[in-house]
Design a protein around this motif. Structure first.
Motif, PDB file in Angstrom:
ATOM      1  N   GLN A 171      20.092  52.149  58.799  1.00 32.08           N
ATOM      2  CA  GLN A 171      20.604  51.929  57.445  1.00 32.08           C
ATOM      3  C   GLN A 171      21.405  53.133  56.958  1.00 32.08           C
ATOM      4  OE1 GLN A 171      16.843  51.143  55.539  1.00 32.08           O
ATOM      5  NE2 GLN A 171      17.178  48.927  55.526  1.00 32.08           N
ATOM      6  N   ARG A 174      24.776  53.149  58.508  1.00 31.01           N
ATOM      7  CA  ARG A 174      25.575  52.096  57.857  1.00 31.01           C
ATOM      8  C   ARG A 174      26.130  52.599  56.518  1.00 31.01           C
ATOM      9  NH1 ARG A 174      21.802  47.775  57.623  1.00 31.01           N
ATOM     10  NH2 ARG A 174      22.235  47.512  59.842  1.00 31.01           N
ATOM     11  N   GLN A 175      25.303  53.319  55.763  1.00 22.04           N
ATOM     12  CA  GLN A 175      25.754  53.873  54.489  1.00 22.04           C
ATOM     13  C   GLN A 175      26.871  54.897  54.691  1.00 22.04           C
ATOM     14  OE1 GLN A 175      25.343  53.241  51.402  1.00 22.04           O
ATOM     15  NE2 GLN A 175      26.157  55.098  50.449  1.00 22.04           N
ATOM     16  N   ARG A 177      29.023  54.895  57.054  1.00 17.65           N
ATOM     17  CA  ARG A 177      30.254  54.183  57.431  1.00 17.65           C
ATOM     18  C   ARG A 177      30.886  53.491  56.228  1.00 17.65           C
ATOM     19  NH1 ARG A 177      27.963  52.795  62.995  1.00 17.65           N
ATOM     20  NH2 ARG A 177      29.143  54.183  64.376  1.00 17.65           N
ATOM     21  N   ARG A 178      30.117  53.277  55.173  1.00 17.79           N
ATOM     22  CA  ARG A 178      30.729  52.797  53.932  1.00 17.79           C
ATOM     23  C   ARG A 178      31.609  53.886  53.321  1.00 17.79           C
ATOM     24  NH1 ARG A 178      25.228  50.696  52.650  1.00 17.79           N
ATOM     25  NH2 ARG A 178      25.203  48.493  53.270  1.00 17.79           N
ATOM     26  N   ILE A 179      31.202  55.125  53.509  1.00 17.73           N
ATOM     27  CA  ILE A 179      31.986  56.256  53.016  1.00 17.73           C
ATOM     28  C   ILE A 179      33.230  56.450  53.866  1.00 17.73           C
ATOM     29  CG2 ILE A 179      31.954  58.761  52.631  1.00 17.73           C
ATOM     30  CD1 ILE A 179      28.921  58.493  52.147  1.00 17.73           C
ATOM     31  N   ASN A 180      33.042  56.348  55.178  1.00 16.74           N
ATOM     32  CA  ASN A 180      34.153  56.509  56.120  1.00 16.74           C
ATOM     33  C   ASN A 180      33.937  55.543  57.283  1.00 16.74           C
ATOM     34  OD1 ASN A 180      36.062  57.242  58.012  1.00 16.74           O
ATOM     35  ND2 ASN A 180      35.663  59.447  57.887  1.00 16.74           N
ATOM     36  N   PRO A 181      34.724  54.473  57.354  1.00 16.84           N
ATOM     37  CA  PRO A 181      34.550  53.481  58.430  1.00 16.84           C
ATOM     38  C   PRO A 181      34.687  54.065  59.831  1.00 16.84           C
ATOM     39  CG  PRO A 181      35.989  52.634  56.707  1.00 16.84           C
ATOM     40  CD  PRO A 181      35.785  54.093  56.421  1.00 16.84           C
ATOM     41  N   TYR A 242      28.242  65.106  51.354  1.00 15.99           N
ATOM     42  CA  TYR A 242      27.312  64.021  51.039  1.00 15.99           C
ATOM     43  C   TYR A 242      26.038  64.218  51.854  1.00 15.99           C
ATOM     44  CZ  TYR A 242      25.841  59.220  49.881  1.00 15.99           C
ATOM     45  OH  TYR A 242      25.178  58.122  49.404  1.00 15.99           O
ATOM     46  N   ARG A 277      18.740  50.756  49.927  1.00 18.57           N
ATOM     47  CA  ARG A 277      19.404  51.038  48.645  1.00 18.57           C
ATOM     48  C   ARG A 277      19.433  52.542  48.419  1.00 18.57           C
ATOM     49  NH1 ARG A 277      15.756  47.316  44.858  1.00 18.57           N
ATOM     50  NH2 ARG A 277      14.234  48.553  46.038  1.00 18.57           N
TER      51      ARG A 277
END
Length: 344
Positions: A171, A174-175, A177-181, A242, A277
């Motif tokens: 998870q 995955r988070q 990769r939301r910041i940088n694919p 981050y 979350r």
């Protein structure tokens, strides 16, 4: 004078918290500062090489008999059916001890000492105190598309209430990769073999102590375990953008809202729960304050369970451990089947 012992057997992360907290409070009070046993710094179960990559000022030399008082940081413990440890000793849920700011000159200080309230105003000075020597300051892995994972394996693995599940790391990636694919990942760990089993395909390394520390310090993105080792590299970083850590810290896997401990909610960090979350540190503090007001469990802090309540807690602890044990067997079997099928 305000003194500390680094205490043989404690990891470097814990020892740096002892050092920084005591030195900052001593400075605020106008006291001299002393480390009684500097030879134990970074000499423990993880490393026996000493703190060769920093020049720490150990203060004035002193002995135990030089101190008039001993002060133990206050402890708040919540007895819970997570494990034998949590039933016997309680979960450490302590927040900052405000009386620590009132210690007298000539005190020897002991405790967890991990609350930012003790030292946050001295950040610029701490960055100088804990500066890594240039020849050991590895910047090779400081890239915009690289997230460093810090996995704590080995000594955590026998404690399912503490050892982070694979799901947390999946998870977390995955988070990121939301910041940088295009995010890539690399693991720093105390057990490369276990990390390779746990997250196959993610390169894992256990370099020397200085390189592991400086890689964390110079990272742009950090996905962290519930380990004190990674705190000061992150705190003194000039590059990190981050930081993601487990919500509820040392009881991420089992908590219904309490933190183990409250001291480990850090400014600017993000925390992820078991459902993936993500929360800011401010959101975590607000949620914890509400939990402490409404929770019947938290109302019983520092009270050991007895009778039927104790028996039910023991049953829950056994269930948690048995489930973890069976899960480990299942994962091992799955790996062997996969390995065999690839050979076929």
């Amino acid at each position: 004078m305000l003194g500390i012992e680094t205490q043989e057997g404690f990891g470097l992360g814990n020892q740096l918290f002892f050092y920084v907290t005591a030195r900052c409070i001593a400075q605020d009070k106008g006291y001299q500062f002393s480390v009684l046993d500097p030879e134990h710094f970074a000499n423990n179960m993880h490393s026996d090489c000493g703190l060769y990559f920093m020049d720490l000022d150990m203060g004035v030399p002193s002995k135990k008999e030089d101190y008039k008082k001993i002060y133990y940081e206050k402890e708040t413990r919540l007895f819970a059916g997570n494990s034998t440890h949590d039933l016997t000793h309680g979960v450490y849920v302590t927040d900052a001890d405000r009386h620590l700011f009132e210690v007298e000159d000539g005190t020897l200080l002991y405790g967890n000492l991990q609350a930012e309230a003790y030292f946050i105003t001295h950040k610029a000075e701490i960055k100088e105190w804990l500066k890594v020597k240039p020849e050991y300051d590895c910047k090779e892995y400081s890239r915009e598309n690289l997230c460093i994972l810090h996995l704590r394996c080995s000594d955590y693995m026998g404690s399912p209430e503490l050892y982070l599940r694979k799901r947390y790391w999946i998870q977390g990636m995955r988070q990121m990769r939301r910041i940088n694919p295009d995010m890539q990942f690399m693991i720093i760990t105390n057990d490369v073999q276990e990390a390779n089993k746990f997250l196959p395909g993610v390169p894992a390394y256990n370099f020397d102590l200085a390189k592991d520390y400086s890689i964390l310090k110079n990272a742009r993105y950090l996905l962290l375990a519930n380990s004190s080792f990674s705190y000061f590299p992150a705190f003194t970083s000039d590059t990190v953008q981050y930081i993601l850590a487990p919500k509820y810290w040392a009881r991420h896997n089992v908590s219904d809202g309490y933190w183990a401990s409250e001291q480990n909610i850090y400014k600017g960090w993000h925390y992820m729960d078991r459902n993936g979350r993500v929360f800011t540190d401010e959101e975590c503090r607000e949620e914890l304050a509400a939990y402490k007001k409404r929770s019947k469990k938290y109302a019983g802090v520092n009270q050991k369970p007895a009778g039927m309540r104790l028996r039910m807690m023991k049953l829950r602890a056994r269930y948690i451990y048995k489930k973890a044990y069976l899960g480990k067997i299942g994962r091992g079997a799955a790996r062997r089947v996969k390995k065999f099928s690839h050979r076929g």
